[in-house]
Design a protein around this motif. Structure first.
Motif, PDB file in Angstrom:
ATOM      1  N   HIS A 189       0.822  -1.209   0.000  1.00 20.42           N
ATOM      2  CA  HIS A 189       0.000   0.000   0.000  1.00 20.42           C
ATOM      3  C   HIS A 189       0.858   1.263   0.000  1.00 20.42           C
ATOM      4  CE1 HIS A 189      -2.600  -3.198   1.601  1.00 20.42           C
ATOM      5  NE2 HIS A 189      -3.478  -2.630   0.798  1.00 20.42           N
TER       6      HIS A 189
ATOM      7  N   ARG B  61       1.192   4.035  -3.073  1.00 17.43           N
ATOM      8  CA  ARG B  61       0.937   5.456  -2.830  1.00 17.43           C
ATOM      9  C   ARG B  61       2.157   6.307  -3.202  1.00 17.43           C
ATOM     10  NH1 ARG B  61       1.331   9.646   0.604  1.00 17.43           N
ATOM     11  NH2 ARG B  61      -0.553  10.841   1.011  1.00 17.43           N
TER      12      ARG B  61
ATOM     13  N   ILE C 297      -6.608   4.063  -2.109  1.00 22.75           N
ATOM     14  CA  ILE C 297      -5.353   4.824  -2.076  1.00 22.75           C
ATOM     15  C   ILE C 297      -5.300   5.793  -3.256  1.00 22.75           C
ATOM     16  CG2 ILE C 297      -2.841   4.643  -2.316  1.00 22.75           C
ATOM     17  CD1 ILE C 297      -3.145   1.936  -0.743  1.00 22.75           C
TER      18      ILE C 297
ATOM     19  N   GLU D  95      -7.425   8.746  -2.463  1.00 20.89           N
ATOM     20  CA  GLU D  95      -6.758   9.596  -1.470  1.00 20.89           C
ATOM     21  C   GLU D  95      -5.647  10.418  -2.106  1.00 20.89           C
ATOM     22  OE1 GLU D  95      -3.781  10.885   1.224  1.00 20.89           O
ATOM     23  OE2 GLU D  95      -3.457   9.120   0.009  1.00 20.89           O
TER      24      GLU D  95
END
Length: 161
Positions: free
Chosen positions: A50, A54, A92, A95
């Motif tokens: 993750h 990102r 993600i 975001e």
């Protein structure tokens, strides 16, 4: 139809990034294309998928001033684990777009993309790769990169960018 990334600027082809989100994420833009590998392993310090996803997105989008993302939508299949993983990565992406003050990504249904690319909504990975070669003269590194290439071309054609 003129598509605006914001009220003040017209979106250009150079500002669009297409993603086929998965552990092996296919990506395509006019700057670079290929597949990012986010496979977790103990050699890569355990469960860092993750964070790596990102970090890669932020760096790439900032480096090339990406203003719009188009991605393949999460398709429900028989594998709950796959669905959960894709949903996490999609979160993600949302975001990251929020952090960069970008519009939400446009998500394209996989069957819609396959139908547009090959004429068959149930096209195989091999058919998608062949279509990428024949339509655009691009030889993708794998089926993930081929899907990202088709997503990019689908998007710019849809909005006449």
């Amino acid at each position: 139809m003129e598509y605006r990334a914001s009220e003040n600027s017209i979106l250009t082809r150079e500002q669009v990034l297409a993603l086929d989100i998965a552990t092996h994420t296919g990506y395509f833009s006019l700057h670079e294309a290929g597949t990012w590998n986010f496979t977790e392993s103990k050699r890569r310090n355990g469960n860092k998928m993750h964070g790596a996803f990102r970090t890669m997105l932020l760096a790439y989008m900032r480096r090339y001033d990406i203003r719009q993302v188009v991605a393949e939508d999460v398709a429900v299949n028989r594998h709950f684990y796959d669905l959960r993983r894709l949903a996490e990565l999609r979160g993600i992406l949302l975001e990251v777009c929020d952090e960069l003050d970008l519009p939400e990504p446009e998500f394209v249904n996989p069957a819609t993309l396959k139908k547009w690319a090959t004429g068959d909504g149930r096209a195989t990975k091999e058919q998608m790769i062949r279509a990428c070669k024949s339509k655009y003269g691009i030889v993708p590194v794998d089926d993930n990169a081929a899907d990202a290439c088709h997503l990019y071309h689908y998007y710019i054609r849809k909005y006449r960018i």
